[in-house]
Design a protein around this motif. Structure first.
Motif, short mmCIF file in Angstrom:
data_model
loop_
_atom_site.label_atom_id
_atom_site.label_comp_id
_atom_site.label_asym_id
_atom_site.label_seq_id
_atom_site.Cartn_x
_atom_site.Cartn_y
_atom_site.Cartn_z
N TRP A 269 2.21 1.69 -3.42
CA TRP A 269 1.14 2.13 -4.32
C TRP A 269 0.90 3.62 -4.16
O TRP A 269 0.78 4.35 -5.13
N TRP A 270 0.83 4.10 -2.91
CA TRP A 270 0.60 5.52 -2.67
C TRP A 270 1.76 6.37 -3.19
O TRP A 270 1.55 7.44 -3.74
N ARG A 271 2.98 5.89 -3.01
CA ARG A 271 4.14 6.63 -3.54
C ARG A 271 4.09 6.67 -5.06
O ARG A 271 4.38 7.69 -5.68
N GLY B 147 -5.96 10.08 -7.58
CA GLY B 147 -5.48 10.54 -6.28
C GLY B 147 -6.62 11.03 -5.40
O GLY B 147 -7.66 10.41 -5.32
N TYR B 148 -6.44 12.17 -4.77
CA TYR B 148 -7.46 12.69 -3.87
C TYR B 148 -8.56 13.44 -4.63
O TYR B 148 -9.55 13.86 -4.03
N ALA C 189 1.39 6.39 -6.92
CA ALA C 189 0.26 7.24 -7.30
C ALA C 189 0.63 8.72 -7.19
O ALA C 189 0.23 9.52 -8.04
N ALA C 190 1.39 9.08 -6.18
CA ALA C 190 1.77 10.47 -6.00
C ALA C 190 2.69 10.95 -7.13
O ALA C 190 2.65 12.12 -7.51
N LEU D 188 0.82 -1.20 0.00
CA LEU D 188 0.00 0.00 0.00
C LEU D 188 0.86 1.26 0.00
O LEU D 188 0.57 2.22 -0.72
N LEU D 189 1.93 1.26 0.77
CA LEU D 189 2.84 2.41 0.79
C LEU D 189 3.46 2.63 -0.59
O LEU D 189 3.53 3.76 -1.08
#
Length: 85
Positions: free
Chosen positions: A69-71, A82-83, A73-74, A66-67
């Motif tokens: 994936w978030w990196r 994203g958000y 995605a950013a 998950l970490l």
């Protein structure tokens, strides 16, 4: 939602075959090995498959996946919502 998606992906036979038969290189042999703070999603997914099918009765939490994936995605704002979703 992500937990449901992960469970579905882990149960797909083609992905099981790919990640459990060493088709994706290990993290040390992958193109991402030169940037250990941000391994590729394939390397992280391989770890997920190895942990899920290890045969232990203990629960597994894919926090590193998950970490990553978030990196990822950013850094890929033009491809992922994203958000803004």
């Amino acid at each position: 939602f992500m937990g449901s998606v992960m469970q579905a992906l882990v149960r797909l036979a083609p992905l099981q075959e790919y990640f459990l038969s060493d088709r994706h290189p290990t993290t040390s042999q992958c193109h991402c090995s030169h940037r250990p703070a941000s391994p590729c999603l394939g390397c992280e997914m391989r770890v997920v498959f190895e942990e899920v099918f290890r045969g232990l009765a203990a629960p597994y939490s894919p926090t590193n996946f998950l970490l990553s994936w978030w990196r990822h995605a950013a850094s890929q704002t033009e491809h992922l919502a994203g958000y803004d979703q």
